[in-house]
Design a protein around this motif. Structure first.
Motif, PDB file in Angstrom:
ATOM      1  N   THR A  56       0.844  -1.002   0.099  1.00 38.23           N
ATOM      2  CA  THR A  56       0.057   0.196  -0.041  1.00 38.23           C
ATOM      3  C   THR A  56       0.930   1.271  -0.078  1.00 38.23           C
ATOM      4  OG1 THR A  56      -1.774  -1.175   0.983  1.00 38.23           O
ATOM      5  CG2 THR A  56      -1.921   1.291   1.188  1.00 38.23           C
ATOM      6  N   ASN A  61      -3.332  -0.707  -5.018  1.00 37.79           N
ATOM      7  CA  ASN A  61      -4.504  -0.852  -4.228  1.00 37.79           C
ATOM      8  C   ASN A  61      -4.427  -2.218  -3.917  1.00 37.79           C
ATOM      9  OD1 ASN A  61      -7.194  -1.070  -3.499  1.00 37.79           O
ATOM     10  ND2 ASN A  61      -7.929  -0.142  -5.483  1.00 37.79           N
ATOM     11  N   GLN A  64      -7.920  -4.359  -4.706  1.00 37.53           N
ATOM     12  CA  GLN A  64      -7.771  -4.612  -6.240  1.00 37.53           C
ATOM     13  C   GLN A  64      -7.132  -5.859  -6.626  1.00 37.53           C
ATOM     14  OE1 GLN A  64      -6.618  -1.485  -8.931  1.00 37.53           O
ATOM     15  NE2 GLN A  64      -7.227  -2.055 -10.779  1.00 37.53           N
TER      16      GLN A  64
END
Length: 79
Positions: A56, A61, A64
């Motif tokens: 992160t 993401n 995702q």
């Protein structure tokens, strides 16, 4: 008998033909996942597994990539 475009290629009732079809499917799956894991996507998925906070922080993401991995695994499981 199984026919593809009118051609009788193999008979799934024959255990030998079925075995080789399963073996071919396994080989294709292994090759597919080997290619995925060597790609940029695979390296990011590996990073997400090892340390999601760092991934992160690198700007990816995490949700995702976890979702994409889940969809790929579910598609293989449904196959």
């Amino acid at each position: 008998e199984t026919s593809v475009f009118g051609l009788n290629l193999f008979d799934l009732d024959n255990p030998t033909h079925f075995y080789y079809l399963c073996l071919l499917s396994l080989f294709n799956c292994l090759l597919f996942f080997k290619l995925i894991m060597r790609s940029k996507f695979g390296r990011i998925v590996d990073a997400v597994q090892e340390n999601p906070e760092r991934t992160t922080a690198l700007g990816y993401n995490v949700f995702q990539f976890r979702l994409a991995s889940y969809v790929i695994a579910s598609a293989l499981g449904a196959y």
